[in-house]
Design a protein around this motif. Structure first.
Motif, mmCIF file in Angstrom:
data_model
loop_
_atom_site.group_PDB
_atom_site.id
_atom_site.type_symbol
_atom_site.label_atom_id
_atom_site.label_comp_id
_atom_site.label_asym_id
_atom_site.label_seq_id
_atom_site.Cartn_x
_atom_site.Cartn_y
_atom_site.Cartn_z
ATOM 1 N N PRO A 15 0.483 -0.765 0.072
ATOM 2 C CA PRO A 15 -0.099 -0.123 -0.142
ATOM 3 C C PRO A 15 1.065 1.273 -0.481
ATOM 4 C CG PRO A 15 0.023 -1.331 2.283
ATOM 5 C CD PRO A 15 1.087 -1.988 0.754
ATOM 6 N N ASN A 16 0.246 2.523 -0.564
ATOM 7 C CA ASN A 16 1.102 3.325 -0.077
ATOM 8 C C ASN A 16 1.143 3.893 1.525
ATOM 9 O OD1 ASN A 16 1.705 4.539 -2.969
ATOM 10 N ND2 ASN A 16 -1.190 4.830 -2.915
ATOM 11 N N ARG A 17 1.876 4.539 1.850
ATOM 12 C CA ARG A 17 2.079 4.903 3.215
ATOM 13 C C ARG A 17 1.837 6.897 3.771
ATOM 14 N NH1 ARG A 17 4.300 1.184 6.860
ATOM 15 N NH2 ARG A 17 4.487 -1.082 5.368
ATOM 16 N N THR A 18 1.447 7.025 4.354
ATOM 17 C CA THR A 18 0.839 8.908 4.847
ATOM 18 C C THR A 18 2.923 8.478 5.157
ATOM 19 O OG1 THR A 18 1.068 7.652 7.613
ATOM 20 C CG2 THR A 18 -0.751 8.226 6.152
ATOM 21 N N PHE A 19 3.447 9.576 5.133
ATOM 22 C CA PHE A 19 4.326 10.562 6.119
ATOM 23 C C PHE A 19 4.989 9.791 7.111
ATOM 24 C CE2 PHE A 19 7.108 14.085 7.881
ATOM 25 C CZ PHE A 19 7.788 14.169 7.259
ATOM 26 N N ALA A 20 4.023 9.715 7.908
ATOM 27 C CA ALA A 20 4.227 8.968 8.730
ATOM 28 C C ALA A 20 4.173 7.763 8.902
ATOM 29 C CB ALA A 20 3.141 9.353 10.455
ATOM 30 N N GLY A 21 4.935 7.010 7.677
ATOM 31 C CA GLY A 21 4.749 5.779 7.164
ATOM 32 C C GLY A 21 2.842 4.536 7.930
ATOM 33 N N TYR A 22 2.324 4.698 7.841
ATOM 34 C CA TYR A 22 0.709 4.763 8.279
ATOM 35 C C TYR A 22 0.516 3.745 7.040
ATOM 36 C CZ TYR A 22 0.542 6.062 13.048
ATOM 37 O OH TYR A 22 0.654 6.578 14.028
#
Length: 179
Positions: A46-53
């Motif tokens: 999956p894509n991830r948020t800036f924080a890695g979620y």
């Protein structure tokens, strides 16, 4: 899905994306299993948020639902991988999908027959057990007669006349109860 810049979680939610907990709730697949399916390639990373979620879109949720339904029907991971490949291939022939489904139906029929044989044997053994204070127990006696380590998984069978049979070492059949 093309890779996008790593958004903040709030921005991702505004874009209709879901973190792993939300994806689990929407798809009915636990977060642990989502990570497992990702690790074995059933779902794309999956894509991830800036924080890695992790971030999942609606197509990912739909794919997870497909996997959950296939698992619910007893398909193996390998079979699901093949089904997903066929699902992703819009030029596929439905004959291949049908072949996979019919093969699985045959596997299920075999498992059902084996389980029914086990059920009949256990019912017979339980019927013959007095279930009182006596130490004699035909169930334990039957289990003790299986001496081969590889025989433990083999089901008992019945003769055409209904007499239950059990496996002994070397896969030799014997009549249960001396019938």
């Amino acid at each position: 899905m093309p890779r996008m810049p790593r958004p903040e979680l709030a921005d991702a939610r505004q874009q209709g994306l879901h973190n792993i907990g939300e994806a689990a709730r929407h798809s009915g697949v636990s977060a642990k299993m989502i990570r497992h399916y990702e690790s074995i390639g059933l779902i794309p990373p999956p894509n991830r948020t800036f924080a890695g979620y992790r971030l999942y879109n609606d197509a990912d949720l739909h794919r997870l639902g497909f996997i959950r339904r296939a698992r619910g029907l007893g398909f193996s991971i390998k079979q699901i991988e093949a089904l997903l490949g066929l699902w992703d291939d819009r030029s596929r022939a439905s004959a291949e999908v049908k072949r996979l489904a019919e093969s699985h139906v045959d596997e299920l029929a075999t498992k059902i027959a084996e389980m029914q044989a086990m059920q009949r044997t256990l019912q017979d053994l339980a019927r013959r057990c007095h279930g009182d204070d006596r130490p004699d127990c035909p169930i334990l006696e039957d289990l003790a007669k299986t001496t081969g380590a590889g025989d433990a998984h083999l089901p008992s069978r019945h003769e055409p006349d209904g007499a239950p049979l059990s496996f002994e070492a070397g896969n030799q059949l014997r009549r249960v109860g001396g019938r």
